[in-house]
Write a protein that holds these residues in place. Structure first.
Motif, PDB file in Angstrom:
ATOM      1  N   VAL A   1     -12.638   1.732  -5.978  1.00 58.24           N
ATOM      2  CA  VAL A   1     -11.552   0.868  -5.497  1.00 58.24           C
ATOM      3  C   VAL A   1     -10.833   1.589  -4.375  1.00 58.24           C
ATOM      4  N   THR A   2     -10.553   0.874  -3.285  1.00 58.47           N
ATOM      5  CA  THR A   2      -9.665   1.461  -2.285  1.00 58.47           C
ATOM      6  C   THR A   2      -8.363   0.674  -2.296  1.00 58.47           C
ATOM      7  N   VAL A   3      -7.270   1.432  -2.265  1.00 53.25           N
ATOM      8  CA  VAL A   3      -5.933   0.835  -2.360  1.00 53.25           C
ATOM      9  C   VAL A   3      -5.150   1.244  -1.127  1.00 53.25           C
ATOM     10  N   SER A   4      -4.364   0.313  -0.587  1.00 54.09           N
ATOM     11  CA  SER A   4      -3.498   0.664   0.542  1.00 54.09           C
ATOM     12  C   SER A   4      -2.079   0.197   0.244  1.00 54.09           C
ATOM     13  N   ASN A   5      -1.105   1.043   0.570  1.00 55.32           N
ATOM     14  CA  ASN A   5       0.293   0.600   0.405  1.00 55.32           C
ATOM     15  C   ASN A   5       0.937   0.305   1.758  1.00 55.32           C
ATOM     16  N   GLU A   6       0.080  -0.052   2.744  1.00 56.26           N
ATOM     17  CA  GLU A   6       0.623  -0.463   4.051  1.00 56.26           C
ATOM     18  C   GLU A   6       1.013  -1.935   4.003  1.00 56.26           C
ATOM     19  N   LEU A   7       2.039  -2.280   4.779  1.00 53.40           N
ATOM     20  CA  LEU A   7       2.494  -3.674   4.852  1.00 53.40           C
ATOM     21  C   LEU A   7       2.544  -4.098   6.311  1.00 53.40           C
ATOM     22  N   SER A   8       2.650  -5.403   6.542  1.00 52.78           N
ATOM     23  CA  SER A   8       2.683  -5.886   7.921  1.00 52.78           C
ATOM     24  C   SER A   8       3.701  -7.014   8.038  1.00 52.78           C
ATOM     25  N   ASP A   9       3.843  -7.587   9.229  1.00 54.25           N
ATOM     26  CA  ASP A   9       4.745  -8.727   9.412  1.00 54.25           C
ATOM     27  C   ASP A   9       4.335  -9.909   8.530  1.00 54.25           C
ATOM     28  N   ASP A  10       3.028 -10.032   8.287  1.00 61.95           N
ATOM     29  CA  ASP A  10       2.519 -11.199   7.554  1.00 61.95           C
ATOM     30  C   ASP A  10       2.409 -10.997   6.053  1.00 61.95           C
ATOM     31  N   SER A  11       2.568  -9.768   5.612  1.00 63.06           N
ATOM     32  CA  SER A  11       2.363  -9.525   4.173  1.00 63.06           C
ATOM     33  C   SER A  11       3.631  -9.865   3.391  1.00 63.06           C
ATOM     34  N   ILE A  12       3.447 -10.041   2.092  1.00 66.70           N
ATOM     35  CA  ILE A  12       4.582 -10.248   1.162  1.00 66.70           C
ATOM     36  C   ILE A  12       4.511  -9.111   0.165  1.00 66.70           C
ATOM     37  N   PRO A  13       5.469  -8.162   0.119  1.00 69.50           N
ATOM     38  CA  PRO A  13       6.626  -8.073   0.998  1.00 69.50           C
ATOM     39  C   PRO A  13       6.245  -7.784   2.439  1.00 69.50           C
ATOM     40  N   GLN A  14       7.200  -8.114   3.326  1.00 62.19           N
ATOM     41  CA  GLN A  14       6.978  -7.915   4.757  1.00 62.19           C
ATOM     42  C   GLN A  14       7.223  -6.440   5.103  1.00 62.19           C
ATOM     43  N   GLY A  15       6.424  -5.932   6.044  1.00 63.03           N
ATOM     44  CA  GLY A  15       6.578  -4.532   6.448  1.00 63.03           C
ATOM     45  C   GLY A  15       7.470  -4.387   7.678  1.00 63.03           C
TER      46      GLY A  15
END
Ligand code: GCB
Length: 595
Positions: free
Chosen positions: A131-145
């Motif tokens: 499994v690869t996991v990322s805790n990055e967020l972006s303008d479009d993600s929920i929550p927003q980054g």
């Protein structure tokens, strides 16, 4: 998909404990085919965040990708079944490979991802899960980054946190809830929706709608058992797609005072042979907003509780069962009856506990402090999909009485938010949520920065406000703080004629800091502020509750405002009581009018 269970038709295998781990800051894992396995001597516990477990490897503030791998032996009795892998939550996004083959991915943290792996596994043999996991967020993600550039471009550099977040909790990464391999029959009960209503003082109605996966079925039956396993209502029907209705006579209704649970058993048949069975606890109860009151089974209920977080030393956001037991014991000890899953859906284990302990829950979607200047139609779509998944997962919990579909939009105070864009956005979100669930009130807590013209009030069934007068505004000045709080509550109520709930208020205190005069950061100041707020809130007939921010101190991104933790807990991060905890216990003991 329903929560995995074990019975004569279904089995499950937890794949927790230690996994092999490797951070991938350069994002080279996929190109280098780490999904076929990778070299690493580092191990990590699942469930758990990488941040504090692997702090010594430099991962405390790490935002990026990381890889997990584990070999599991799949017992032979899993053959002739459909086989699924469920990751309770991997924050904030993840991809799964089974024996080197991509099996699924998820763009949503805080919710389970169930993927069918029947075609990729070998039964009676060893299998590799990567499994690869990322805790990055972006303008479009929920929550927003958010990025450091946003702060620079907007001339708000003093608000920048490290890591940069739009919210005030550490963006921990990792597999945070259990990984389970489970089986279902080929034709099985995939989803269930249980609606309960009160027919009269002694009868309860249970309506069940089932979603079936597969073709091999002809009929469907449901039975409700009491706690002594006696059947109190049952029905059988050949119309599998239809909604079943059962009436329970002498019904014991679920409430926070008497959290009585019935056992609902559903059977799926092919001719007369049972193909699948699923059982779950249900509580018969009804929630309503009427004349500015929150009614549970027709009786007024006043919410006394907290905003919480999933957060604990070392485990981070990882599910830690002893903590669930401890927190519910503390909530009972302090005489509270409710909490909000700020700012994201909590583990199902928490809700199952709330069902059993009779604690009322406001379940929240992680649309924290949305900045609509950066919110595209993709973000709106993600927000809706998130709500849909959350409602699907948590619909059947009697403890969940309200949906909160966001928190504190427009905390940046952008003027454009009031030109229709904010209204359009929230109209769509509220309408969508109502189309999924008509049985629960819906709300979004507002912040002082967004002010009293926030469009969320127009659509909310409950006017929820988070206020920090006496802390961020009018620091140390309780007199002005209460004046402003009163003004906000009165103005909102006069404008909308809906009940008011103060979903957040509080002050930081460092356990052990004291003073004889009122002084911010001392335990006395926190205690006094909470006491005065409660007095003010309870003096208004249109209020339906008070939720202190926060239950316990919790870890945040780095900022000069935060001394490693947000210290607004009435308990410390390791759950020792501060002075305010004893005051709340006394206030909520029932001696006062509303408490
Ligand atoms: C808020 C937020 C919460 C913060 C809190 C604070 O309004 O909803 O996430 O932690 O204020 O302490 O600043």
């Amino acid at each position: 998909m329903l929560y995995p269970i074990r019975n004569a038709f279904r089995d499950m295998l937890e794949v927790n404990s230690f996994w092999k781990f490797k951070a991938d800051p350069e994002k080279k894992g996929e190109n280098e085919k780490w999904y076929n396995d990778f070299e690493s001597s580092v191990e990590i516990a699942v469930p758990g965040s990488w941040n504090e477990q692997l702090e010594e490897l430099g991962l405390l503030h790490y935002v990026g990708r990381a890889w997990y791998s584990k070999k599991i032996f799949l017992p032979a009795h899993f053959s002739d079944k459909r086989i699924w892998l469920r990751i309770g939550s991997a924050d904030f996004s993840s991809k799964i490979w089974i024996n080197g083959i991509i099996a699924g991915e998820s763009e949503f943290g805080f919710l389970p991802n169930d993927v069918e792996i029947t075609a990729f596994v070998k039964v009676g043999a060893e299998n590799l899960i990567v499994v690869t996991v990322s805790n990055e967020l972006s303008d479009d993600s929920i929550p927003q980054g958010i990025t450091p550039e946003h702060y620079t471009n907007e001339d708000r550099m003093r608000e920048e946190t490290n890591p940069p977040t739009r919210f005030d909790f550490s963006p921990f990464g990792g597999i945070h809830r259990p990984v389970i391999v489970y089986s279902t029959p080929k034709t099985f009960i995939r989803g269930l929706r249980v609606n309960t209503t009160i027919v009269n003082a002694s009868q309860g109605r249970v309506e069940i709608a089932a979603e079936i996966d597969g073709k091999n079925f002809s009929s469907f039956s449901a039975e409700v058992n009491d706690s002594k396993s006696s059947t109190v209502a049952s029905s059988k029907s050949d119309e599998v797609g239809a909604t079943h209705e059962l009436i329970i006579n002498d019904c014991r209704f679920w409430s926070n005072d008497d959290p009585y649970l019935y056992m609902l058993r559903i059977f799926l048949y092919s001719n007369d042979k049972i193909e699948d069975e699923y059982s779950l606890n249900i509580g018969v109860r009804e929630v309503k907003i009427e004349k500015n009151n929150l009614l549970l089974n027709g009786k007024e209920v006043f919410l006394k509780g907290f905003g919480k977080h999933e957060d604990f030393p070392v485990a981070g956001k990882g599910l830690f069962l002893p903590l669930i037991v401890k927190d519910f014991q503390l909530m009972k000890w302090i005489n509270s009856n409710a909490f909000r899953t700020s700012h994201y859906p909590y583990a199902e284990d928490v809700l199952l506990h709330a069902d059993k302990m009779g604690v009322l829950v406001i379940a929240e979607a992680p649309a924290v402090s949305l900045d609509l200047r950066y919110t595209s139609s993709k973000a709106l779509d993600n927000h809706k999909r998130f709500i849909q998944k959350m409602v699907e997962r948590d619909y059947n919990h009697p403890s969940v009485i309200v949906w909160s579909v966001g928190n504190e939009p427009n905390i940046v105070g952008d003027k454009g938010y009031y030109n229709g864009s904010g209204r359009n956005y929230w109209k769509e979100i509220f309408e969508f949520t109502r189309s999924l669930d008509m049985s629960r009130p819906i709300t979004v807590p507002n912040c002082a920065m967004a002010g009293l013209d926030d469009p969320v009030f127009e659509f909310s069934d409950i006017l929820s406000i988070n206020r920090y007068y006496g802390w961020y505004e009018y620091p140390g000045n309780l007199e002005l703080a209460l004046e402003r709080l009163t003004f906000d509550m009165e103005t909102l109520y006069a404008k909308y004629n809906k009940p008011v709930l103060v979903t957040e208020f509080g002050a930081d205190s460092l356990a052990g800091f004291h003073s004889t005069s009122l002084q911010m950061f001392t335990e006395e100041y926190q205690t006094k502020l909470i006491e005065e707020y409660i007095r003010c809130i309870e003096s208004k007939p249109y209020t339906i509750g008070e939720m202190v921010w926060n239950f316990a101190d919790f870890r945040t991104p780095q900022h000069f405002r935060r001394v490693v933790l947000n210290l607004k807990g009435v308990f410390t991060r390791d759950r020792e009581p501060k002075l305010s905890a004893f005051k709340l216990k006394e206030i909520w003991s029932g001696k006062r009018k509303r408490s």
